[in-house]
Motif scaffolding. Sequence first.
Motif, PDB file in Angstrom:
ATOM      1  N   LEU A  86       1.417  -1.264   0.039  1.00 49.48           N
ATOM      2  CA  LEU A  86       0.073   0.124  -0.039  1.00 49.48           C
ATOM      3  C   LEU A  86       0.814   1.012  -0.383  1.00 49.48           C
ATOM      4  CD1 LEU A  86      -2.462  -1.232   2.412  1.00 49.48           C
ATOM      5  CD2 LEU A  86      -2.852  -0.563   0.202  1.00 49.48           C
ATOM      6  N   TRP A  87       1.514   1.023   1.076  1.00 46.27           N
ATOM      7  CA  TRP A  87       2.867   2.349   0.713  1.00 46.27           C
ATOM      8  C   TRP A  87       3.543   2.535  -0.783  1.00 46.27           C
ATOM      9  CZ3 TRP A  87       3.724   6.453   3.436  1.00 46.27           C
ATOM     10  CH2 TRP A  87       5.537   7.614   3.478  1.00 46.27           C
ATOM     11  N   ASP A  88       4.123   1.840  -0.904  1.00 45.14           N
ATOM     12  CA  ASP A  88       4.371   1.299  -2.097  1.00 45.14           C
ATOM     13  C   ASP A  88       3.727   1.954  -3.979  1.00 45.14           C
ATOM     14  OD1 ASP A  88       7.335   1.177  -1.013  1.00 45.14           O
ATOM     15  OD2 ASP A  88       6.700  -1.435  -1.387  1.00 45.14           O
ATOM     16  N   LYS A  89       3.189   1.418  -3.548  1.00 46.00           N
ATOM     17  CA  LYS A  89       1.487   1.703  -4.998  1.00 46.00           C
ATOM     18  C   LYS A  89       0.238   2.113  -4.819  1.00 46.00           C
ATOM     19  CE  LYS A  89       3.324  -3.466  -6.152  1.00 46.00           C
ATOM     20  NZ  LYS A  89       3.124  -4.749  -6.252  1.00 46.00           N
ATOM     21  N   VAL A  99       1.147   6.514  -5.440  1.00 50.77           N
ATOM     22  CA  VAL A  99       1.810   6.943  -6.249  1.00 50.77           C
ATOM     23  C   VAL A  99       0.837   8.020  -7.012  1.00 50.77           C
ATOM     24  CG1 VAL A  99       2.280   6.622  -8.501  1.00 50.77           C
ATOM     25  CG2 VAL A  99       2.577   4.753  -6.894  1.00 50.77           C
ATOM     26  N   ALA A 100      -0.348   7.821  -6.855  1.00 51.99           N
ATOM     27  CA  ALA A 100      -1.873   9.045  -7.501  1.00 51.99           C
ATOM     28  C   ALA A 100      -1.830  10.113  -6.659  1.00 51.99           C
ATOM     29  CB  ALA A 100      -2.720   7.863  -7.587  1.00 51.99           C
ATOM     30  N   VAL A 101      -0.922  10.123  -5.198  1.00 49.38           N
ATOM     31  CA  VAL A 101      -1.603  11.666  -4.195  1.00 49.38           C
ATOM     32  C   VAL A 101      -0.691  12.595  -4.651  1.00 49.38           C
ATOM     33  CG1 VAL A 101      -1.534  12.774  -2.184  1.00 49.38           C
ATOM     34  CG2 VAL A 101      -2.504   9.700  -2.501  1.00 49.38           C
ATOM     35  N   PRO A 102       0.270  12.411  -5.376  1.00 48.62           N
ATOM     36  CA  PRO A 102       0.903  13.499  -5.466  1.00 48.62           C
ATOM     37  C   PRO A 102       0.483  14.110  -6.800  1.00 48.62           C
ATOM     38  CG  PRO A 102       2.543  12.214  -4.596  1.00 48.62           C
ATOM     39  CD  PRO A 102       1.234  11.604  -4.436  1.00 48.62           C
ATOM     40  N   THR A 103       0.755  12.985  -7.807  1.00 46.99           N
ATOM     41  CA  THR A 103       0.389  14.133  -9.005  1.00 46.99           C
ATOM     42  C   THR A 103      -1.501  14.005  -9.114  1.00 46.99           C
ATOM     43  OG1 THR A 103      -0.394  10.996  -9.700  1.00 46.99           O
ATOM     44  CG2 THR A 103       1.984  12.154 -10.292  1.00 46.99           C
ATOM     45  N   SER A 104      -2.074  13.645  -8.473  1.00 44.99           N
ATOM     46  CA  SER A 104      -3.162  14.261  -8.279  1.00 44.99           C
ATOM     47  C   SER A 104      -3.478  14.981  -7.292  1.00 44.99           C
ATOM     48  CB  SER A 104      -4.314  13.174  -7.737  1.00 44.99           C
ATOM     49  OG  SER A 104      -4.737  12.051  -8.118  1.00 44.99           O
ATOM     50  N   ASP A 105      -3.032  15.411  -6.302  1.00 45.02           N
ATOM     51  CA  ASP A 105      -2.738  17.477  -5.985  1.00 45.02           C
ATOM     52  C   ASP A 105      -2.279  17.790  -6.282  1.00 45.02           C
ATOM     53  OD1 ASP A 105      -3.382  15.853  -3.814  1.00 45.02           O
ATOM     54  OD2 ASP A 105      -1.643  15.842  -2.807  1.00 45.02           O
ATOM     55  N   THR A 106      -1.032  17.228  -7.422  1.00 47.10           N
ATOM     56  CA  THR A 106      -0.355  18.768  -8.723  1.00 47.10           C
ATOM     57  C   THR A 106      -1.615  18.557 -10.138  1.00 47.10           C
ATOM     58  OG1 THR A 106       1.718  17.376  -7.868  1.00 47.10           O
ATOM     59  CG2 THR A 106       1.430  19.326 -10.407  1.00 47.10           C
ATOM     60  N   ALA A 107      -2.411  17.929 -10.034  1.00 43.63           N
ATOM     61  CA  ALA A 107      -2.872  18.382 -11.504  1.00 43.63           C
ATOM     62  C   ALA A 107      -4.159  19.407 -10.405  1.00 43.63           C
ATOM     63  CB  ALA A 107      -3.662  17.200 -12.029  1.00 43.63           C
ATOM     64  N   ALA A 108      -5.079  18.837  -9.311  1.00 45.18           N
ATOM     65  CA  ALA A 108      -5.957  19.696  -8.440  1.00 45.18           C
ATOM     66  C   ALA A 108      -5.773  20.941  -8.164  1.00 45.18           C
ATOM     67  CB  ALA A 108      -6.521  19.252  -7.575  1.00 45.18           C
ATOM     68  N   GLY A 109      -4.166  21.714  -8.756  1.00 45.60           N
ATOM     69  CA  GLY A 109      -3.448  22.557  -7.513  1.00 45.60           C
ATOM     70  C   GLY A 109      -3.359  23.895  -9.549  1.00 45.60           C
ATOM     71  N   ASP A 110      -3.369  22.747 -10.504  1.00 44.78           N
ATOM     72  CA  ASP A 110      -3.201  22.877 -12.102  1.00 44.78           C
ATOM     73  C   ASP A 110      -4.878  23.503 -12.337  1.00 44.78           C
ATOM     74  OD1 ASP A 110      -0.325  23.280 -12.479  1.00 44.78           O
ATOM     75  OD2 ASP A 110      -0.302  21.439 -13.361  1.00 44.78           O
TER      76      ASP A 110
END
Length: 161
Positions: free
Chosen positions: A60-63, A66-77
């Motif tokens: 769970l930690w590794d896989k 993974v989507a959290v940082p990219t989702s947060d970046t996309a949400a900010g953009d």
Amino acid sequence: MAWDEWEQLKADAAGRQTTGMRLNRADGEPPMPSQTGDLQVKNGDLAKIGSHAHTLYNQLWDKARVAVPTSDTAAGDLSGQGFALGGGLKHVSDRWDEQLKSLMDACAQISNHMQTTKKVHAGDDHYIWRQMSSIASLDAGFDERVGEPGEKNPVYDTKKK
């Protein structure tokens, strides 16, 4: 309460009862553990459960993160460009992160609990073994002889009868 009064109450209850007596379970349910024996778990079983929980935690930690940082970046953009979708994506990302942490905490607790349980039961086993071995050594002390055994006491000789 008099005996005849008790008998009358029992008869009244039997007359109202539409089914047979059921104690502690409904018809068709499996028997209670106290009726079938004690639950037995071996240390290997506990270790295996704890190991699987630890493995799941690591996966769970590794896989799953993974989507959290990219989702947060996309949400900010998206929010920066004026899209309402950005706020919704950020909300989903936050909820995902909360649920993931909750699941990871549960896996860690299961893993830790299995290790603790294994240690506690091992301690109990050692305690019981020590108690039993001390009884065995005490019993052995009664069998020791100072010298060679002599003749049997004639009072206890069963052949003379």
